[in-house]
Design a protein around this motif. Structure first.
Motif, PDB file in Angstrom:
ATOM      1  N   GLU A  74       0.785  -1.222   0.000  1.00  0.00           N
ATOM      2  CA  GLU A  74       0.000   0.000   0.000  1.00  0.00           C
ATOM      3  C   GLU A  74       0.826   1.285   0.000  1.00  0.00           C
ATOM      4  OE1 GLU A  74      -4.134   1.518   1.892  1.00  0.00           O
ATOM      5  OE2 GLU A  74      -3.567  -0.574   1.808  1.00  0.00           O
ATOM      6  N   TRP A  75       1.915   1.304   0.749  1.00  0.00           N
ATOM      7  CA  TRP A  75       2.651   2.566   0.893  1.00  0.00           C
ATOM      8  C   TRP A  75       3.477   2.918  -0.343  1.00  0.00           C
ATOM      9  CZ3 TRP A  75       7.764   1.501   0.344  1.00  0.00           C
ATOM     10  CH2 TRP A  75       8.223   0.243   0.721  1.00  0.00           C
ATOM     11  N   LEU A  76       3.528   1.992  -1.296  1.00  0.00           N
ATOM     12  CA  LEU A  76       4.353   2.254  -2.476  1.00  0.00           C
ATOM     13  C   LEU A  76       3.819   3.368  -3.350  1.00  0.00           C
ATOM     14  CD1 LEU A  76       5.514  -1.077  -4.182  1.00  0.00           C
ATOM     15  CD2 LEU A  76       6.930   0.728  -3.196  1.00  0.00           C
ATOM     16  N   THR A  77       2.509   3.428  -3.513  1.00  0.00           N
ATOM     17  CA  THR A  77       1.920   4.378  -4.456  1.00  0.00           C
ATOM     18  C   THR A  77       0.808   5.166  -3.783  1.00  0.00           C
ATOM     19  OG1 THR A  77       0.464   2.600  -5.225  1.00  0.00           O
ATOM     20  CG2 THR A  77       2.448   3.016  -6.514  1.00  0.00           C
ATOM     21  N   ALA A  78       0.433   6.282  -4.417  1.00  0.00           N
ATOM     22  CA  ALA A  78      -0.570   7.163  -3.828  1.00  0.00           C
ATOM     23  C   ALA A  78      -1.945   6.507  -3.788  1.00  0.00           C
ATOM     24  CB  ALA A  78      -0.637   8.474  -4.608  1.00  0.00           C
ATOM     25  N   ASP A  79      -2.234   5.662  -4.759  1.00  0.00           N
ATOM     26  CA  ASP A  79      -3.519   4.972  -4.782  1.00  0.00           C
ATOM     27  C   ASP A  79      -3.325   3.618  -5.445  1.00  0.00           C
ATOM     28  OD1 ASP A  79      -3.242   5.517  -7.458  1.00  0.00           O
ATOM     29  OD2 ASP A  79      -5.363   5.926  -7.738  1.00  0.00           O
TER      30      ASP A  79
ATOM     31  N   CYS B  70      -6.042  20.195 -10.634  1.00  0.00           N
ATOM     32  CA  CYS B  70      -4.810  19.459 -10.346  1.00  0.00           C
ATOM     33  C   CYS B  70      -4.426  19.470  -8.868  1.00  0.00           C
ATOM     34  CB  CYS B  70      -3.639  20.047 -11.146  1.00  0.00           C
ATOM     35  SG  CYS B  70      -4.059  20.549 -12.827  1.00  0.00           S
ATOM     36  N   ALA B  71      -4.808  20.555  -8.175  1.00  0.00           N
ATOM     37  CA  ALA B  71      -4.286  20.788  -6.827  1.00  0.00           C
ATOM     38  C   ALA B  71      -4.708  19.720  -5.826  1.00  0.00           C
ATOM     39  CB  ALA B  71      -4.711  22.168  -6.329  1.00  0.00           C
ATOM     40  N   VAL B  72      -5.842  19.074  -6.082  1.00  0.00           N
ATOM     41  CA  VAL B  72      -6.312  18.079  -5.117  1.00  0.00           C
ATOM     42  C   VAL B  72      -5.265  16.973  -4.907  1.00  0.00           C
ATOM     43  CG1 VAL B  72      -7.558  16.757  -6.867  1.00  0.00           C
ATOM     44  CG2 VAL B  72      -8.259  16.619  -4.478  1.00  0.00           C
ATOM     45  N   CYS B  73      -4.499  16.648  -5.950  1.00  0.00           N
ATOM     46  CA  CYS B  73      -3.415  15.666  -5.806  1.00  0.00           C
ATOM     47  C   CYS B  73      -2.035  16.334  -5.748  1.00  0.00           C
ATOM     48  CB  CYS B  73      -3.405  14.685  -6.974  1.00  0.00           C
ATOM     49  SG  CYS B  73      -4.858  13.654  -7.104  1.00  0.00           S
ATOM     50  N   LYS B 259     -17.184   4.780 -12.406  1.00  0.00           N
ATOM     51  CA  LYS B 259     -15.781   4.705 -12.841  1.00  0.00           C
ATOM     52  C   LYS B 259     -15.141   6.088 -12.858  1.00  0.00           C
ATOM     53  CE  LYS B 259     -16.032   0.555 -15.651  1.00  0.00           C
ATOM     54  NZ  LYS B 259     -16.090   0.046 -17.035  1.00  0.00           N
ATOM     55  N   LYS B 260     -15.956   7.108 -13.140  1.00  0.00           N
ATOM     56  CA  LYS B 260     -15.417   8.471 -13.164  1.00  0.00           C
ATOM     57  C   LYS B 260     -15.014   8.936 -11.763  1.00  0.00           C
ATOM     58  CE  LYS B 260     -18.038   9.939 -17.178  1.00  0.00           C
ATOM     59  NZ  LYS B 260     -18.873  10.953 -17.796  1.00  0.00           N
ATOM     60  N   CYS B 261     -15.563   8.307 -10.755  1.00  0.00           N
ATOM     61  CA  CYS B 261     -15.329   8.735  -9.377  1.00  0.00           C
ATOM     62  C   CYS B 261     -14.207   7.933  -8.712  1.00  0.00           C
ATOM     63  CB  CYS B 261     -16.600   8.557  -8.555  1.00  0.00           C
ATOM     64  SG  CYS B 261     -18.120   9.005  -9.422  1.00  0.00           S
ATOM     65  N   LYS B 262     -13.923   6.741  -9.332  1.00  0.00           N
ATOM     66  CA  LYS B 262     -13.042   5.776  -8.682  1.00  0.00           C
ATOM     67  C   LYS B 262     -11.618   6.268  -8.452  1.00  0.00           C
ATOM     68  CE  LYS B 262     -14.663   1.097  -9.578  1.00  0.00           C
ATOM     69  NZ  LYS B 262     -14.526  -0.023 -10.523  1.00  0.00           N
ATOM     70  N   ALA B 263     -11.196   7.241  -9.235  1.00  0.00           N
ATOM     71  CA  ALA B 263      -9.832   7.733  -9.039  1.00  0.00           C
ATOM     72  C   ALA B 263      -9.668   8.276  -7.623  1.00  0.00           C
ATOM     73  CB  ALA B 263      -9.504   8.803 -10.065  1.00  0.00           C
ATOM     74  N   CYS B 264     -10.757   8.755  -7.037  1.00  0.00           N
ATOM     75  CA  CYS B 264     -10.655   9.393  -5.709  1.00  0.00           C
ATOM     76  C   CYS B 264     -11.503   8.713  -4.625  1.00  0.00           C
ATOM     77  CB  CYS B 264     -11.076  10.857  -5.797  1.00  0.00           C
ATOM     78  SG  CYS B 264     -10.094  11.836  -6.943  1.00  0.00           S
ATOM     79  N   HIS B 265     -12.544   7.990  -5.006  1.00  0.00           N
ATOM     80  CA  HIS B 265     -13.471   7.450  -4.001  1.00  0.00           C
ATOM     81  C   HIS B 265     -13.567   5.931  -4.081  1.00  0.00           C
ATOM     82  CE1 HIS B 265     -15.211  11.321  -2.799  1.00  0.00           C
ATOM     83  NE2 HIS B 265     -15.277  11.664  -4.068  1.00  0.00           N
ATOM     84  N   GLN B 266     -13.720   5.295  -2.911  1.00  0.00           N
ATOM     85  CA  GLN B 266     -13.936   3.857  -2.886  1.00  0.00           C
ATOM     86  C   GLN B 266     -15.255   3.523  -2.200  1.00  0.00           C
ATOM     87  OE1 GLN B 266     -10.550   1.818  -1.166  1.00  0.00           O
ATOM     88  NE2 GLN B 266      -9.325   2.177  -2.997  1.00  0.00           N
ATOM     89  N   GLY B 268     -17.630  -0.250  -0.915  1.00  0.00           N
ATOM     90  CA  GLY B 268     -17.536  -1.695  -0.686  1.00  0.00           C
ATOM     91  C   GLY B 268     -16.837  -2.022   0.626  1.00  0.00           C
ATOM     92  N   ASP B 269     -16.747  -3.323   0.901  1.00  0.00           N
ATOM     93  CA  ASP B 269     -16.245  -3.797   2.197  1.00  0.00           C
ATOM     94  C   ASP B 269     -14.823  -3.339   2.500  1.00  0.00           C
ATOM     95  OD1 ASP B 269     -18.588  -4.960   2.676  1.00  0.00           O
ATOM     96  OD2 ASP B 269     -17.952  -7.032   2.292  1.00  0.00           O
ATOM     97  N   ASP B 270     -13.987  -3.319   1.456  1.00  0.00           N
ATOM     98  CA  ASP B 270     -12.579  -2.988   1.699  1.00  0.00           C
ATOM     99  C   ASP B 270     -12.278  -1.518   1.450  1.00  0.00           C
ATOM    100  OD1 ASP B 270     -12.149  -5.665   2.240  1.00  0.00           O
ATOM    101  OD2 ASP B 270     -11.875  -6.125   0.109  1.00  0.00           O
ATOM    102  N   ALA B 271     -13.312  -0.703   1.331  1.00  0.00           N
ATOM    103  CA  ALA B 271     -13.105   0.700   0.963  1.00  0.00           C
ATOM    104  C   ALA B 271     -12.272   1.434   2.005  1.00  0.00           C
ATOM    105  CB  ALA B 271     -14.457   1.388   0.805  1.00  0.00           C
ATOM    106  N   LYS B 272     -11.429   2.323   1.494  1.00  0.00           N
ATOM    107  CA  LYS B 272     -10.628   3.180   2.361  1.00  0.00           C
ATOM    108  C   LYS B 272     -10.747   4.610   1.858  1.00  0.00           C
ATOM    109  CE  LYS B 272      -7.244  -0.361   3.453  1.00  0.00           C
ATOM    110  NZ  LYS B 272      -6.584  -1.264   2.543  1.00  0.00           N
ATOM    111  N   HIS B 273     -10.432   5.540   2.733  1.00  0.00           N
ATOM    112  CA  HIS B 273     -10.355   6.926   2.275  1.00  0.00           C
ATOM    113  C   HIS B 273      -9.195   7.057   1.313  1.00  0.00           C
ATOM    114  CE1 HIS B 273     -13.377   8.124   5.048  1.00  0.00           C
ATOM    115  NE2 HIS B 273     -12.640   7.962   6.138  1.00  0.00           N
ATOM    116  N   ARG B 274      -9.423   7.737   0.224  1.00  0.00           N
ATOM    117  CA  ARG B 274      -8.341   8.006  -0.724  1.00  0.00           C
ATOM    118  C   ARG B 274      -8.226   9.523  -0.832  1.00  0.00           C
ATOM    119  NH1 ARG B 274      -4.870   3.904  -1.310  1.00  0.00           N
ATOM    120  NH2 ARG B 274      -6.016   1.964  -1.384  1.00  0.00           N
TER     121      ARG B 274
END
Lengths: 421, 352
Positions: A74-79, B70-73, B259-266, B268-274
């Motif tokens: 996990e820590w390797l990449t930003a996402d 861009c600034a969000v990342c 899919k458009k949201c997946k770059a930043c949001h998760q 499901g059961d294994d979801a984490k904050h991104r």
């Protein structure tokens, strides 16, 4: 960070496994008046029936193998979308990697692209810019070739020191498959290569496009446009329906979801061939176009995730070796950290730019070992030590770390990733 | 219907090609690419400026566009957020341990930046920027690296005048010469060293991921008949149960839109904050209250003010995220189509 005398994960696994194995030895091996109940008693599976042929139209490995899976760090990449995971090489044998556990590296995630929606364009310095459908591609004469695909960053986390505790994590950015496809040369000649052409630029259909420049000479030599791997369609994560295969060269160039090949007179110098996949030396200058993968090997078992569970006695040491420049006629293995080396036994087919499997069978006396392997390739190159590599490249190269790996196997059978003098 | 039409066109083209004497190939497969098709895909830009479209953009405009997209990342000043790439800084660090490689400190060609921003960014919303916007963003990245002043306007005309600090920092692969000593057919086999000492251990560093649960299953197959973890399907199951009465097609459409949201949001059961918060349970939740996520002040204030993410409020928000909550960090243009918003909200409502 505290010093844990061993990695908790492997120790826990080891203890459990040891207990189970111990039980089995007592029952099955040593004299036991009543005999092994697995033999003397009628087992359920020997009495009732199993699943019918319609239960599993397409199968996954049996559940007892559910730990043999790709893992990421996990820590390797930003996402996890622009990221990588690792092949469980510690648990595999032979040379072919099943697609379902072959490592993935995406720059904008694994996309779903159907054969119907697939188009391949050839443009640039060609007589006739062409567009092919997937169907068109299947009408060209095709060939089958086995090649390894290794990410240039494989073992990259180990440049500065021993870091990840497991062959999967240190060396798992690799897979080896039999590809079915057509030589890129065939397609380029179909469009007609013009005078002045020196390079091709290849890109994918995903949002990253991940374009790379490849010299025309290589493109006409052994590069393939592949649509099958290990006999079946490419998996989504490996570029379904079509990917490029660039034998012996870094995985980043094996563009997935291949949509365009542009014939050019100069390299594009895209992001992935300038800001990434370039190797910074100690003096701050950086090597570019380091495409070839140097000869490399690793012992896959025993290793931190595959400890010795059976105690002293016959022990199979095994591993993988490969070279982007040819075949692997020889691998040396040491059990004492490099004081004495033994020629390992190569077994299985030896194919150009493909994984090779080696074995060294020993009688283990239960004392600690420092296991290393050293690959020799068909050009005479011998896999260097980490110290030798650092001498030339410094500590900041990230990519192309093909150093000799050390596993410290303790007398209880556990193994740990270490660096030694 | 459309398939039949394609077939007719293909057949027509194929016969045209078969008849055409100009065709180079011996198989006669494929068809000529049209100029429009080539223009649509042939977008790579080279160091000499080949491929650059007309246009220009200022540092001033770039700052705004960068903040939006861009600034969000990458951070307001291109300094990078979390593990996301830093685009500025790092000058004179390339010969240090852990050099900081940015556009300013490392990238040899400006064309690479333009090309990458144009075709691959923003992450999760690629190929949506106009040429002028790309020029402006690149101008701002140059400014963030102190390579141009705040009045600077980057254009196709002055593109090649920008000097990249590390332009001469690269050499072509020299391993065959610099590492010629690795070609050594007879390395030492016996008495190669006196002693062997451990100099570094991975277990001390302890950064290897844990292998949760799986080893037990492998070690005791007989005793754990039910325990073997099967990961697939797990994320789908609760969804199916909770919304049995709901429009499955809409939910399926929503999964695609998501899919458009997946770059930043998760979810499901294994979801984490991104980059963005977990969206399990977002429908019906008070804004800015997903535990453990660092929201912008705007979103927290909206929640404190009583904003609850009902389907209606989500619909309004998703039609114009920036306009709906001032100062929120979500750099997403929004979903313009009513049916896309309805679908994605239906999909999100399946995750509790």
């Amino acid at each position: 960070m505290t010093d844990k005398s061993g990695p908790s994960t492997t120790r826990r696994g080891f203890m459990k496994a040891g207990l189970a194995a111990g039980g089995a030895v007592a029952a099955g091996g040593a004299a036991h008046a009543a005999g092994d109940p697995l033999i003397t008693e009628v087992q359920e599976w020997a009495s009732i029936t199993g699943e019918g042929v319609d239960a599993t139209p397409y199968g996954l490995p049996i559940r007892f193998e559910s730990d043999v899976v790709r893992r990421n760090v996990e820590w390797l990449t930003a996402d996890t979308i622009s990221s990588i995971n690792f092949t469980p090489i510690h648990a595999l044998d032979g040379t072919i990697t099943p697609q379902g556990c072959a490592f993935e590296r995406h720059h904008s995630g694994a996309i779903e692209l159907s054969k119907d929606d697939y188009r391949l364009m050839i443009n640039g310095l060609v007589d006739t810019p062409l567009v092919f459908t997937y169907e068109d591609l299947e009408r060209f004469p095709r060939e089958n070739r086995v090649y390894f695909c290794e990410c240039a960053a494989n073992t990259g986390m180990e440049w500065a020191g021993a870091q990840l505790n497991g062959a999967q994590f240190t060396h798992g950015m690799i897979h080896n498959m039999e590809y079915t496809g057509i030589p890129l040369r065939t397609i380029l000649e179909e469009a007609g290569i013009q005078a002045g052409a020196k390079w091709i630029y290849v890109e994918g259909a995903d949002a990253s496009s991940n374009g790379r420049s490849i010299p025309l000479e290589k493109a006409l030599d052994d590069v393939m446009i592949a649509f099958k791997a290990n006999g079946e369609a490419l998996r989504k994560e490996h570029g379904y329906p079509v990917r490029l295969v660039v034998p012996g060269w870094e995985g980043n160039m094996w563009v997935k979801w291949l949509r365009r090949v542009e014939v050019t007179d100069a390299p594009v110098e895209s992001r992935e061939e300038t800001s990434k996949y370039t190797d910074t030396l100690a003096d701050g200058t950086s090597r570019k176009w380091t495409w070839e993968m140097d000869a490399k090997s690793v012992i896959t078992s025993p290793s931190p995730q595959s400890p010795i569970k059976h105690g002293p006695g016959p022990l199979v040491i095994t591993g993988l070796a490969w070279s982007g420049r040819g075949t692997i006629p020889r691998v040396d293995v040491t059990t004492d950290g490099g004081k004495t080396w033994h020629k390992a036994r190569m077994d299985g087919v030896s194919l150009n730019k493909a994984l090779h499997r080696f074995y060294l069978e020993i009688e283990w006396d239960g004392s600690e070992m420092f296991l290393q392997s050293r690959a020799h390739d068909s050009t005479g190159y011998v896999q260097p030590t980490k110290a030798q590599l650092r001498e030339v490249r410094g500590l900041n190269s990230i990519y192309h770390n093909n150093c000799i790996q050390t596993w410290w196997v303790k007398s209880n059978g556990e193994a740990e990733n270490v660096e030694i003098s | 219907m459309s398939k039949f039409r394609n077939l007719v066109i293909c057949t027509a083209l194929a016969s045209a090609l078969a008849a055409g004497p100009a065709l180079a190939g011996k198989y006669g497969l494929g068809r000529p690419a049209t100029p429009d098709e080539i223009a649509a895909w042939n977008k790579d830009v080279r160091p000499d400026g080949t491929g650059l479209p007309e246009g220009s953009g200022s540092v001033e405009d770039g700052e705004m566009i960068f903040a939006e997209n861009c600034a969000v990342c990458h951070g307001d000043f291109a300094e990078g957020v979390g593990n996301w790439p830093k685009l500025a800084g790092g000058q004179d660090t390339l010969d240090h341990q852990d050099p900081l490689k940015t556009v300013g400190s490392y990238w040899p060609y400006l064309s690479t930046t333009w090309d990458y921003v144009n075709r691959s960014m923003p992450f999760g919303n690629a190929q949506t920027l106009s040429p002028d916007e790309v020029y402006a963003i690149v101008a701002y990245i140059l400014y963030s690296n102190d390579l141009v002043d705040d009045e600077f306007v980057l254009s196709k005309e002055n593109f090649l005048e920008v000097e990249m600090p590390n332009a001469d920092g690269f050499i072509i692969d020299d391993r065959l010469e610099a590492e010629a000593h690795f070609w050594n057919p007879e390395p030492c086999m016996e008495n190669c060293k006196e002693s062997v000492e451990i100099t570094m251990r991975a277990a001390v560093l302890d950064v290897t991921p844990q292998e949760e649960g799986t080893e037990e299953a492998a070690a005791e197959p007989a005793a754990t008949e039910e325990a073997a973890p099967v990961e697939a399907a797990a994320t789908e199951a609760p969804a199916a149960a909770a919304v049995a009465a709901v429009d499955h097609e809409l939910i399926e459409d929503g999964e695609k839109v998501f899919k458009k949201c997946k770059a930043c949001h998760q979810v499901g059961d294994d979801a984490k904050h991104r980059t963005g918060p977990i969206l399990n349970g977002v429908v019906g939740r008070t804004a800015g209250t997903a535990e453990g996520f660092k929201y912008s002040g705007g979103v927290v204030d909206a929640g404190a003010g009583g904003l609850v993410w009902t389907p209606e409020k989500l619909d309004e928000f998703l039609s114009n995220p920036k306009g709906y909550i001032q100062g929120n960090k979500m750099s997403f243009a929004g979903l313009k189509k009513d049916e896309d918003r309805a679908a994605v909200i239906a999909y999100l409502s399946t995750f509790q």
